[in-house]
Write a protein that holds these residues in place. Sequence first.
Motif, mmCIF file in Angstrom:
data_model
loop_
_atom_site.group_PDB
_atom_site.id
_atom_site.type_symbol
_atom_site.label_atom_id
_atom_site.label_comp_id
_atom_site.label_asym_id
_atom_site.label_seq_id
_atom_site.Cartn_x
_atom_site.Cartn_y
_atom_site.Cartn_z
ATOM 1 N N CYS A 174 0.215 -20.252 -5.633
ATOM 2 C CA CYS A 174 1.303 -20.562 -4.712
ATOM 3 C C CYS A 174 1.352 -19.564 -3.565
ATOM 4 N N TRP A 175 0.926 -18.316 -3.822
ATOM 5 C CA TRP A 175 0.909 -17.299 -2.765
ATOM 6 C C TRP A 175 0.002 -17.707 -1.614
ATOM 7 N N PHE A 176 -1.074 -18.441 -1.928
ATOM 8 C CA PHE A 176 -1.997 -18.910 -0.908
ATOM 9 C C PHE A 176 -1.494 -20.204 -0.272
ATOM 10 N N LEU A 177 -1.015 -21.134 -1.106
ATOM 11 C CA LEU A 177 -0.599 -22.438 -0.591
ATOM 12 C C LEU A 177 0.690 -22.360 0.223
ATOM 13 N N SER A 178 1.609 -21.468 -0.146
ATOM 14 C CA SER A 178 2.824 -21.330 0.658
ATOM 15 C C SER A 178 2.484 -20.823 2.056
ATOM 16 N N SER A 179 1.504 -19.939 2.143
ATOM 17 C CA SER A 179 1.056 -19.448 3.443
ATOM 18 C C SER A 179 0.340 -20.548 4.218
ATOM 19 N N LEU A 180 -0.453 -21.352 3.521
ATOM 20 C CA LEU A 180 -1.145 -22.467 4.166
ATOM 21 C C LEU A 180 -0.131 -23.488 4.689
ATOM 22 N N ALA A 181 0.943 -23.737 3.923
ATOM 23 C CA ALA A 181 1.980 -24.663 4.367
ATOM 24 C C ALA A 181 2.681 -24.142 5.613
ATOM 25 N N ALA A 182 2.981 -22.848 5.628
ATOM 26 C CA ALA A 182 3.620 -22.268 6.806
ATOM 27 C C ALA A 182 2.703 -22.364 8.021
ATOM 28 N N LEU A 183 1.407 -22.171 7.827
ATOM 29 C CA LEU A 183 0.451 -22.261 8.930
ATOM 30 C C LEU A 183 0.357 -23.688 9.465
ATOM 31 N N ALA A 184 0.551 -24.679 8.588
ATOM 32 C CA ALA A 184 0.438 -26.083 9.005
ATOM 33 C C ALA A 184 1.455 -26.431 10.081
ATOM 34 N N GLU A 185 2.641 -25.826 10.018
ATOM 35 C CA GLU A 185 3.679 -26.149 10.984
ATOM 36 C C GLU A 185 3.697 -25.211 12.182
ATOM 37 N N TYR A 186 2.907 -24.193 12.150
ATOM 38 C CA TYR A 186 2.900 -23.235 13.257
ATOM 39 C C TYR A 186 2.179 -23.830 14.459
ATOM 40 N N GLN A 187 2.877 -23.916 15.594
ATOM 41 C CA GLN A 187 2.323 -24.450 16.846
ATOM 42 C C GLN A 187 1.636 -25.797 16.624
ATOM 43 N N ASP A 188 2.349 -26.676 15.908
ATOM 44 C CA ASP A 188 1.875 -28.041 15.651
ATOM 45 C C ASP A 188 0.513 -28.083 14.957
ATOM 46 N N ARG B 110 -2.081 -26.072 15.287
ATOM 47 C CA ARG B 110 -3.274 -25.691 16.068
ATOM 48 C C ARG B 110 -4.112 -24.654 15.347
ATOM 49 N N PHE B 111 -3.451 -23.676 14.730
ATOM 50 C CA PHE B 111 -4.193 -22.632 14.038
ATOM 51 C C PHE B 111 -4.806 -23.156 12.751
ATOM 52 N N LEU B 112 -4.154 -24.118 12.115
ATOM 53 C CA LEU B 112 -4.746 -24.703 10.915
ATOM 54 C C LEU B 112 -5.994 -25.506 11.273
ATOM 55 N N ARG B 113 -5.929 -26.272 12.354
ATOM 56 C CA ARG B 113 -7.103 -27.046 12.769
ATOM 57 C C ARG B 113 -8.286 -26.135 13.085
ATOM 58 N N ALA B 114 -7.996 -24.919 13.548
ATOM 59 C CA ALA B 114 -9.078 -23.989 13.866
ATOM 60 C C ALA B 114 -9.830 -23.554 12.620
ATOM 61 N N GLN C 98 2.097 -11.226 12.030
ATOM 62 C CA GLN C 98 2.338 -10.979 13.455
ATOM 63 C C GLN C 98 1.332 -11.724 14.329
ATOM 64 N N ILE C 99 1.298 -13.015 14.170
ATOM 65 C CA ILE C 99 0.328 -13.840 14.883
ATOM 66 C C ILE C 99 0.832 -14.116 16.304
ATOM 67 N N HIS C 100 -0.075 -14.051 17.268
ATOM 68 C CA HIS C 100 0.261 -14.299 18.666
ATOM 69 C C HIS C 100 -0.568 -15.471 19.193
ATOM 70 N N GLY C 101 -0.278 -15.856 20.407
ATOM 71 C CA GLY C 101 -0.945 -16.998 21.014
ATOM 72 C C GLY C 101 -2.257 -16.646 21.669
ATOM 73 N N THR C 102 -2.783 -17.607 22.418
ATOM 74 C CA THR C 102 -4.113 -17.463 23.017
ATOM 75 C C THR C 102 -4.143 -16.480 24.170
ATOM 76 N N GLU C 103 -2.966 -16.046 24.647
ATOM 77 C CA GLU C 103 -2.977 -15.073 25.740
ATOM 78 C C GLU C 103 -3.369 -13.689 25.256
ATOM 79 N N TRP C 104 -3.380 -13.478 23.948
ATOM 80 C CA TRP C 104 -3.793 -12.188 23.402
ATOM 81 C C TRP C 104 -5.312 -12.130 23.266
ATOM 82 N N CYS C 105 -5.841 -10.923 23.218
ATOM 83 C CA CYS C 105 -7.285 -10.688 23.109
ATOM 84 C C CYS C 105 -7.610 -10.096 21.746
ATOM 85 N N GLU C 106 -8.852 -10.212 21.348
ATOM 86 C CA GLU C 106 -9.257 -9.768 20.005
ATOM 87 C C GLU C 106 -10.673 -9.222 20.017
#
Length: 751
Positions: free
Chosen positions: A249-263, A265-269, A488-496
Amino acid sequence: MGQPSSRPKPRLGPGPPSSAEELLVNPRVQEAILQAIQAEQAAANSLERPKRRTSTSDASKLRLEIDEILGRSWQVYGASNTWVDMGSEAREAIQEAVLLGRTSCRYRWAGTEYEIALDTRKQTNLQTGTQRDIRLAPADAGQSLARGSDQQEASLGRRPSLRRTTSGQAPSSKTMAELRSLELCCKLDGRKFEDPDFPPVVGSRVTGWRRPQELTHHDGRPLAANEDWQLLRGRPRAEDVRQGELGDCWFLSSLAALAEYQDGRFLRALLPEQSSLSPAGIYMVRLCLGGFWREVIVDDRLPSLGGGQYHQQLAYCSTLRLQLWASIIEKAFAKACGSYEALVGGQPSEALAVLTGWPCMVISFGRKDFDADLMWASLCSSYSAGFLLTCSTGRGEELRSEVGLAPNHAYSLMAVHEVTTADGQVRLLQIRNPHARCAWKGAWSQRSGHWTPELRSKLRYPADDDAGMFFMAMPDFIIYFDQCTICQIHGTEWCEARVAVPLPSQEVPRSGLALEACGATAQCLVSLAQPEERARGGYFYNHLFEQLASMGLVILNMKTHPPSLVAASGLKNRGVVGTDCWLRPEDEYLLVPMCLNSGSSLSAAVAVMSSLPVVVEERSLDRQAVMFAWAAYAKSGKPADKSSLNGADLYIRISEGLVVLAENRSRGYMHVELTCESSSLQFSRGLCASVDCIAPGYAQLLQVALPSEAGASWSLSRRISVQMSPPAPPWNQPELTPNQPFAWLHQPFKL
């Protein structure tokens, strides 16, 4: 950026070849590639991009080009009249153009757009019009395609700069070519892909591994013969994720939260260039493991229950609405860790780091310095910033089962609200249970009398809502939950940028990183990562058998004299440690990894995320630089952990372990006695007790004690005195002899 992967390439079992290079010399595959390119050209006639006509007579040339892009890099004739390697952005654009039969392509690097003409082998700067020759790098100069442009530039003596990113580095073109080649080979052979590196294992309640079309029950209903399965069906939803018989559940709860983040987009990546069901039953998933992005290829055979007179249904994670994405991602992570069983038990912070590559902050409610108002402020600001949030319960099964909560369970923290009621202001947390088998029964639960029709409408919480979603007031949240995690996830304007560094040991010098802001002050999130224990022995790290190393990092401003501490992470026995800071363009910064590894050489990854471009350059460190970094870290502790006597100062930096520094600015000789009691700390001096004398005007690191496991407990006693006459030798007990592994770290140095 990723590291070169030494993993074996997936194969199809008996008969078909086992690598992308071998597949490309298969005549049927070559013909299929040619037909696919011609078909795409026909479908893209309406586009304005230049295209190349391809005929059967071009087959040998096309095969050569495809083979070249799988194993070689490209070079440009630079201003210094030498051939230099082009970055991965250019290489990937060229690869796509060749595979699609185009004669030109465009790419952007360092804020400048370029166009490449493959037929004339020219690169044009679209801003200045300057043209330069390009060529395919000689075979002996080629580098692995698994390396990113940052590593290539570093190998040429140039400084790799941060690159803009979405959810990390783009997938390796070589891996994508491998995936497409395997798909084509499966199509030609009329069979589905079977991953030999992760074969089916049955046992317990798992009766077999079945493909989606072989299941007879899903979404709570029997399935027909020709159900419309999809990898993704529209926008992914958090409620699509359903936990099965596996305790992840520790993994799936995080995956569920990612599914709704920015519609989503990060999950599709995580499933790059894949949106529909694969006819070959093969998928590629991108996960951040050990600090680097890795591509994991899996088939769609999933552990299932039933058989015989019983329905056949998924045993572990399932995705509602006849989708596969959550099950495929869970399987890829299981493969990376060696088995599904390796996923049992964990922390959401680890899961979010694997899924996003971004650092996480954990707020534990049981800490002595816990402040509920400060936590609420952190949650509100994090929710407003769009960060990913989760929360976890601890032990206490009876208490939690009475109110509908599962013990030792992870939940998605979907939102925070402050509402006005007849009783005043109420702080509410919107929570979702990925298991969805039990519901919160306390105040503000689904059928609680606290709800009014207006409030239900405002918070979009109808009385017949899914039992997996519920609301809880802040006081109850603190009682029944143990911690929450902020990614602390940020959008595409950040660099990596991601750079491999060796973890320091008794050997010196070691490597650090110079950091330099480009043009403006930049906010940075910096982390140091090593492979988690569950991944050691898995697909990518089956050569690692050591336990997690205790590690940390220090960032120094080298423009000040002496260098001043900018930021530091605590020394912890964790897979990932990190800190945040601001970098100014007028200053120069040095990042020093901190670890005392006495075993075999270990490699870690430094990830630098920044709001504006930052230059990262590898630097070799000498003993003096390393000692100064440790001293700066020791002085970054709380004032209460400092002891002073007539100009003699003793600094103690406490994290999961401790670092002790003595600075003697008195006129006498500083005498320090230390005794540490612990069964789970490892001491740099070899013993838990030490006696040292420090001369006037000198400083000395007296002890470094690091935990061998998380949650180590210890106690420390110290005694300081100053005497005017020097004591009789020896001045250090235990003595600092050359044969001691870390004796160099404890040598006195002048202030």
